[in-house]
Design an enzyme around this catalytic site. Structure first.
Site: not given
Length: 271
Positions: A128, A124, A37-38, A159, A72-73
């Protein structure tokens, strides 16, 4: 081994960024394409970066490659809502895997998580587990699912939950032996290496699942020596051993005798 091409989705995250650098520096890969995305701060002659919105990915964005690596995550806190979280962690990987199948990519290597199970009491892990079930239903030519434990490494974002987990595991890690070994955290660069090993030398079954304990020890095999019969210090022939004084002199009786030749010629003329 033939030269390979890789497609990485999620190349700006903790594992993805390590994987991009690893494959670009690898002799086995001739090209590495990243969809993100960047833009990336990292640059390399082998690297092609496609800046795309994952909501707008189309079939022509996913070109053929030998392997698709999906890294991705996100977290529910960062996503904001459960719906947004599931979009990143389920919808995007599924859509990308289906496009990869159409483009002829034979092997998809996708990160989920340790404990993935659609019937898990933990949200979560249920998400998955849902991703894994849907990926298997796509019937890809080859699917490798990697289930890491807590990931260690320098993230661009802080985080708190994961940091607290790292601190706790730093204390209890020496106790995680035997059946508890699967709970040991894994470094992001080791997970990236494990994914490369799986791509090159992994199980050939249509669906393979790699748990964190196995991912923690996967390494590239040692290169074979060109001549295994010789040690590293040996040579096929040591010319230094052949010294002038070691040459054997000719036997004097074997030396050519010209007088005998004259005698032989006289006898021949008299006949």
């Amino acid at each position: 081994m033939k030269m390979r091409s890789a497609l990485i989705v999620g190349g700006t995250g903790l594992v993805g960024s390590n994987l991009v650098k690893l494959l670009c520096d690898s002799e086995e890969y001739i090209s590495v394409t990243v969809i993100a995305r960047r833009s990336l701060a990292f640059a390399h002659p082998k690297l092609i970066v496609k800046v795309r919105s994952f909501d707008e990915l189309e079939e022509n964005d996913i070109e053929f490659a030998d392997e698709l690596f999906c890294c991705l995550g996100t977290t529910q806190k960062k996503a904001g809502t459960r719906e947004a979280f599931e979009k990143v962690d389920v919808e995007y990987p599924l859509h990308i895997a289906s496009l990869a199948k159409k483009s002829g990519i034979m092997h998809a290597i996708i990160i989920t998580a340790m404990g993935s199970n659609e019937k898990s009491p933990f949200y979560y892990n249920r998400v998955k587990g849902k991703l894994e079930k849907e990926l298997i239903a796509l019937e890809l030519s080859q699917l490798s699912i990697v289930r890491p434990s807590l990931l260690l490494g320098d993230r661009q974002e802080f985080r708190l939950g994961e940091k607290m987990g790292e601190w706790a595991l730093a204390i209890f890690n020496p106790l995680l032996v035997g059946p508890l070994n699967k709970y040991r955290p894994i470094e992001a660069d080791q997970l990236a290496l494990a994914m490369k090993v799986i791509a090159l030398f992994g199980k050939k079954s249509p669906v393979a699942i790699y748990e964190s304990a196995e991912l923690n020890w996967l390494k590239m095999p040692e290169p074979k020596k060109e001549n295994p019969l010789l040690s590293e210090d040996e040579e096929l022939f040591n010319w230094d051993k052949l010294k002038p004084e070691e040459l054997i002199p000719l036997d004097e009786e074997v030396v050519f005798n010209k007088e005998k030749l004259k005698s032989f010629s006289v006898n021949q003329e008299s006949k």
